[in-house]
Design a protein around this motif. Structure first.
Motif, PDB file in Angstrom:
ATOM      1  N   LEU A 103      58.984  37.221  40.017  1.00 27.41           N
ATOM      2  CA  LEU A 103      57.919  36.910  40.962  1.00 27.41           C
ATOM      3  C   LEU A 103      58.411  36.203  42.221  1.00 27.41           C
ATOM      4  O   LEU A 103      57.885  36.456  43.312  1.00 27.41           O
ATOM      5  N   ASP A 104      59.384  35.324  42.103  1.00 26.32           N
ATOM      6  CA  ASP A 104      59.923  34.663  43.305  1.00 26.32           C
ATOM      7  C   ASP A 104      60.538  35.693  44.252  1.00 26.32           C
ATOM      8  O   ASP A 104      60.342  35.634  45.470  1.00 26.32           O
ATOM      9  N   MET A 105      61.278  36.642  43.679  1.00 27.88           N
ATOM     10  CA  MET A 105      61.893  37.691  44.497  1.00 27.88           C
ATOM     11  C   MET A 105      60.818  38.589  45.100  1.00 27.88           C
ATOM     12  O   MET A 105      60.936  39.028  46.247  1.00 27.88           O
ATOM     13  N   ALA A 106      59.775  38.889  44.331  1.00 28.70           N
ATOM     14  CA  ALA A 106      58.681  39.719  44.833  1.00 28.70           C
ATOM     15  C   ALA A 106      58.007  39.029  46.018  1.00 28.70           C
ATOM     16  O   ALA A 106      57.725  39.669  47.040  1.00 28.70           O
ATOM     17  N   GLU A 107      57.763  37.742  45.874  1.00 28.92           N
ATOM     18  CA  GLU A 107      57.124  36.994  46.965  1.00 28.92           C
ATOM     19  C   GLU A 107      57.981  37.069  48.238  1.00 28.92           C
ATOM     20  O   GLU A 107      57.466  37.319  49.333  1.00 28.92           O
ATOM     21  N   GLN A 130      51.360  35.489  44.088  1.00 29.11           N
ATOM     22  CA  GLN A 130      51.184  34.045  44.195  1.00 29.11           C
ATOM     23  C   GLN A 130      50.225  33.521  43.120  1.00 29.11           C
ATOM     24  O   GLN A 130      50.439  32.436  42.583  1.00 29.11           O
ATOM     25  N   VAL A 131      49.184  34.291  42.809  1.00 29.92           N
ATOM     26  CA  VAL A 131      48.274  33.885  41.733  1.00 29.92           C
ATOM     27  C   VAL A 131      49.033  33.840  40.408  1.00 29.92           C
ATOM     28  O   VAL A 131      48.910  32.878  39.638  1.00 29.92           O
ATOM     29  N   ARG A 132      49.845  34.869  40.158  1.00 30.89           N
ATOM     30  CA  ARG A 132      50.630  34.875  38.916  1.00 30.89           C
ATOM     31  C   ARG A 132      51.595  33.701  38.858  1.00 30.89           C
ATOM     32  O   ARG A 132      51.761  33.079  37.801  1.00 30.89           O
ATOM     33  N   LEU A 133      52.211  33.380  39.998  1.00 29.68           N
ATOM     34  CA  LEU A 133      53.092  32.209  40.040  1.00 29.68           C
ATOM     35  C   LEU A 133      52.303  30.931  39.779  1.00 29.68           C
ATOM     36  O   LEU A 133      52.756  30.043  39.038  1.00 29.68           O
ATOM     37  N   GLY A 134      51.120  30.841  40.373  1.00 25.75           N
ATOM     38  CA  GLY A 134      50.282  29.656  40.184  1.00 25.75           C
ATOM     39  C   GLY A 134      49.828  29.495  38.754  1.00 25.75           C
ATOM     40  O   GLY A 134      49.849  28.389  38.200  1.00 25.75           O
ATOM     41  N   VAL A 135      49.416  30.589  38.124  1.00 24.68           N
ATOM     42  CA  VAL A 135      48.997  30.537  36.721  1.00 24.68           C
ATOM     43  C   VAL A 135      50.169  30.082  35.853  1.00 24.68           C
ATOM     44  O   VAL A 135      50.007  29.234  34.968  1.00 24.68           O
ATOM     45  N   GLY A 136      51.342  30.618  36.115  1.00 26.21           N
ATOM     46  CA  GLY A 136      52.525  30.216  35.351  1.00 26.21           C
ATOM     47  C   GLY A 136      52.837  28.738  35.518  1.00 26.21           C
ATOM     48  O   GLY A 136      53.145  28.037  34.546  1.00 26.21           O
TER      49      GLY A 136
END
Length: 168
Positions: A103-107, A130-136
């Motif tokens: 996800l960091d690379m995707a962002e 970003q939502v997926r990162l936030g949920v994590g």
């Protein structure tokens, strides 16, 4: 004395040969490049034709479609170098990384795409990542906070509300 001069000349020749081996030419000859079979090729020889951007893009799509992530990534990165102003390869890299959970690379890839072209689909995908990162991050915070910490309960409630909203 002549023996010393001969030794100095021989020493200079050895050093000159070493510099050439490391890619530093000490002569006035045209620089050479190495072909795959390691034979010297003059630099004024016509360059080998490089694959077209369309060819690379098609190969990247095929690799992506068949789940060969590393191959697709390499092709999309190559395409991004060939077409530095094109947002497309960065968008596809963002999709590839998101699919893999990177996800960091995707962002980062989606942000690169947005730098090149303001696009609603790219912005949408960036928001999802970003939502997926936030949920994590919230899940990890909830797990790490002490049970009696009020922030733990707030985090849990916010997570539940967020996940409920995502389900609708």
């Amino acid at each position: 004395m002549p023996c010393r001069i001969a030794l100095i000349v021989a020493y200079c020749m050895v050093l000159a040969g070493c510099a050439t081996m490391q890619g530093t030419s000490t002569s006035l000859e045209a620089p050479v490049s190495r072909s795959p079979d390691d034979r010297a090729v003059p630099s004024n020889a016509p360059p080998a034709p490089s694959p077209s951007a369309d060819f690379i893009e098609e190969r990247a799509r095929q690799a992506y479609a068949t789940g060969r992530w590393d191959v697709a990534e390499g092709y999309y990165l190559q395409l991004a170098r060939l077409q530095p102003q094109d947002a497309g390869p960065w968008f596809q890299l963002g999709n590839l990384y998101a699919e893999q959970g990177r996800l960091d690379m995707a962002e980062r890839a989606y942000r690169e795409a947005l730098r090149r072209r303001d696009d609603a689909r790219t912005l949408h995908n960036l928001g999802l990542v970003q939502v997926r990162l936030g949920v994590g991050a919230l899940r990890e915070a909830w797990e790490r906070l002490p049970p009696n910490d009020p922030a733990r309960q707030q985090t849990h409630e916010f997570l539940r509300a967020l996940l409920d909203a995502m389900a609708q």
